[in-house]
Design a protein around this motif. Structure first.
Motif, PDB file in Angstrom:
ATOM      1  N   ALA A 270       0.836  -1.204   0.000  1.00 16.82           N
ATOM      2  CA  ALA A 270       0.000   0.000   0.000  1.00 16.82           C
ATOM      3  C   ALA A 270       0.871   1.254   0.000  1.00 16.82           C
ATOM      4  CB  ALA A 270      -0.928  -0.009   1.213  1.00 16.82           C
ATOM      5  N   ARG A 271       1.919   1.244   0.817  1.00 20.29           N
ATOM      6  CA  ARG A 271       2.824   2.398   0.851  1.00 20.29           C
ATOM      7  C   ARG A 271       3.515   2.585  -0.489  1.00 20.29           C
ATOM      8  NH1 ARG A 271       4.066   0.248   5.959  1.00 20.29           N
ATOM      9  NH2 ARG A 271       5.969  -0.722   5.118  1.00 20.29           N
ATOM     10  N   ALA A 301      -5.879   1.875   5.187  1.00 15.58           N
ATOM     11  CA  ALA A 301      -6.887   2.940   5.150  1.00 15.58           C
ATOM     12  C   ALA A 301      -6.479   4.098   4.246  1.00 15.58           C
ATOM     13  CB  ALA A 301      -7.162   3.447   6.567  1.00 15.58           C
ATOM     14  N   ASP A 302      -5.203   4.474   4.269  1.00 13.23           N
ATOM     15  CA  ASP A 302      -4.762   5.609   3.447  1.00 13.23           C
ATOM     16  C   ASP A 302      -4.879   5.287   1.958  1.00 13.23           C
ATOM     17  OD1 ASP A 302      -4.235   7.144   5.652  1.00 13.23           O
ATOM     18  OD2 ASP A 302      -2.095   6.641   5.723  1.00 13.23           O
ATOM     19  N   LEU A 303      -4.520   4.066   1.587  1.00 10.25           N
ATOM     20  CA  LEU A 303      -4.646   3.674   0.182  1.00 10.25           C
ATOM     21  C   LEU A 303      -6.118   3.616  -0.221  1.00 10.25           C
ATOM     22  CD1 LEU A 303      -3.427   2.729  -2.476  1.00 10.25           C
ATOM     23  CD2 LEU A 303      -3.433   0.389  -1.576  1.00 10.25           C
ATOM     24  N   ALA A 304      -6.976   3.060   0.651  1.00  9.73           N
ATOM     25  CA  ALA A 304      -8.405   2.984   0.353  1.00  9.73           C
ATOM     26  C   ALA A 304      -9.002   4.370   0.159  1.00  9.73           C
ATOM     27  CB  ALA A 304      -9.136   2.237   1.466  1.00  9.73           C
ATOM     28  N   ALA A 305      -8.555   5.323   0.978  1.00  9.31           N
ATOM     29  CA  ALA A 305      -9.092   6.679   0.877  1.00  9.31           C
ATOM     30  C   ALA A 305      -8.606   7.396  -0.371  1.00  9.31           C
ATOM     31  CB  ALA A 305      -8.706   7.477   2.125  1.00  9.31           C
ATOM     32  N   GLN A 306      -7.406   7.058  -0.814  1.00 11.96           N
ATOM     33  CA  GLN A 306      -6.785   7.761  -1.939  1.00 11.96           C
ATOM     34  C   GLN A 306      -7.189   7.178  -3.297  1.00 11.96           C
ATOM     35  OE1 GLN A 306      -2.596   8.308  -1.288  1.00 11.96           O
ATOM     36  NE2 GLN A 306      -2.187   8.907  -3.405  1.00 11.96           N
TER      37      GLN A 306
END
Length: 339
Positions: A270-271, A301-306
């Motif tokens: 994800a990062r 969560a950050d990848l899902a949001a982006q």
């Protein structure tokens, strides 16, 4: 796990080497298909495919359920919940269940109709009937004989077809083609018919109705994405199909990342996806199935949001003809069972 590349080419040395194992597996699979299934007094519609991997079963199941809803029916989905840790039977609740629990496909199905996850199909169907199902729509399970099917619809990817035409492990077929066609009631070819000739010809000999359809992307999503340069990523049966859909829609696909079907993304992946997109000034785009697997996991969560999503829906070339056959099969099932 990724499909071996030789499955999708003309049979070569690897396929011939595995032919003895394929013969044993194919004979067992063919015999299993002939077992009589249990009936529970409700019409059972099964969406399956000849091969392992993605062919468009879930979009086809969603299309069938939408048709049933417009006819005043009460469909329930029945799924094995591939990739989920819960064996069921259970009714999917998006407030409690994540992809880790029930798999990614049920989280898409439940948006349209109540969805039961069960590795034991009869137990799942029994739960659906008890909950008020008027029609059971199985997403996959064609090769599982435990539950009798009243209308088995086999989906074929028009480009890949059935690959080299061999049975596992020599090829992608789940059972010999003839044994599967003997249990099929309709064929749906999705996309450009380049690799499906052998299947459609065999279906024509058996007088199995054949329909053509396309996976139509959501136009509002396309309009928004056309302003961007994108990094597309997908962990589905055929990621290249998703990438081609984006390109065909006029979206500037600068980079792609492919992962195995039902892939569980790690925090490191994800990062990396986010970092690659940031370096190139790219918009991340993925499939609805992939987003379902990302959602609910704090590490992702950050990848899902982006990530943006390109939804697709199955569009039949002759929807009315398909709907008519669907309703005929349901009426026939009710006439014989009283369900």
């Amino acid at each position: 796990m990724r499909d071996p590349s030789f499955w999708w080419r003309r049979a070569g040395p690897a396929a011939r080497l595995l032919a003895p194992l394929a013969a044993v597996y194919g004979a067992a699979a063919a015999a299993r298909l002939q077992r009589p299934g249990q009936r529970l007094g409700r019409p059972v519609i099964c969406i399956g495919n000849f091969t392992v991997g993605g062919a468009g079963k879930t979009p086809a199941a969603l299309a069938v359920a939408r048709m049933l809803l417009t006819q005043g029916e009460r469909p329930f989905f029945l799924s094995r919940g591939y990739g989920g840790k819960l064996a069921g039977p259970l009714q999917v609740d998006t407030a409690r269940h994540r992809a880790d629990d029930v798999g990614d496909e049920p989280l898409l199905l439940v948006r349209i109709a109540p969805t039961i996850v069960a590795r034991a199909r009869v137990a799942g169907a029994t739960m659906a009937v008890a909950a008020g199902a008027g029609v059971i729509v199985m997403d996959d399970g064609f090769q599982n004989p435990s539950l009798a099917k009243d209308f088995s619809i086999l989906v074929v990817d028009g480009r890949r077809g059935i690959g080299n035409g061999r049975v596992l492990p020599a090829g992608p077929l789940r059972a010999p083609l003839s044994a599967q066609l003997a249990r099929a009631h309709a064929l749906v070819v999705i996309g450009t018919a380049a690799g499906d000739a052998g299947v459609t010809e065999a279906a024509a000999v058996r007088e199995i109705p054949t329909f053509t359809a396309e996976l139509a992307p959501d136009q509002s999503s396309i309009a928004a994405l056309r302003r961007d340069r994108v990094l597309a990523f997908a962990g589905i049966g055929d990621p290249e199909k998703f990438f081609r859909t984006l390109t065909a829609a006029g979206i500037a696909v600068v980079a792609t990342r492919s992962f195995p079907d039902h892939h569980r993304y790690t925090s490191a992946q994800a990062r990396a996806l986010r970092a690659d997109a940031e370096r190139g000034g790219l918009t991340l785009v993925t499939t609805e199935k992939d987003l379902a697997r990302l959602t609910g996991d704090q590490a992702l969560a950050d990848l899902a949001a982006q990530a943006c999503v390109l939804p697709v829906a199955l569009a039949f070339a002759d929807e009315e003809k398909f709907r008519s056959l669907l309703l005929q099969r349901i009426a026939a099932a009710r006439a014989t069972s009283g369900g």
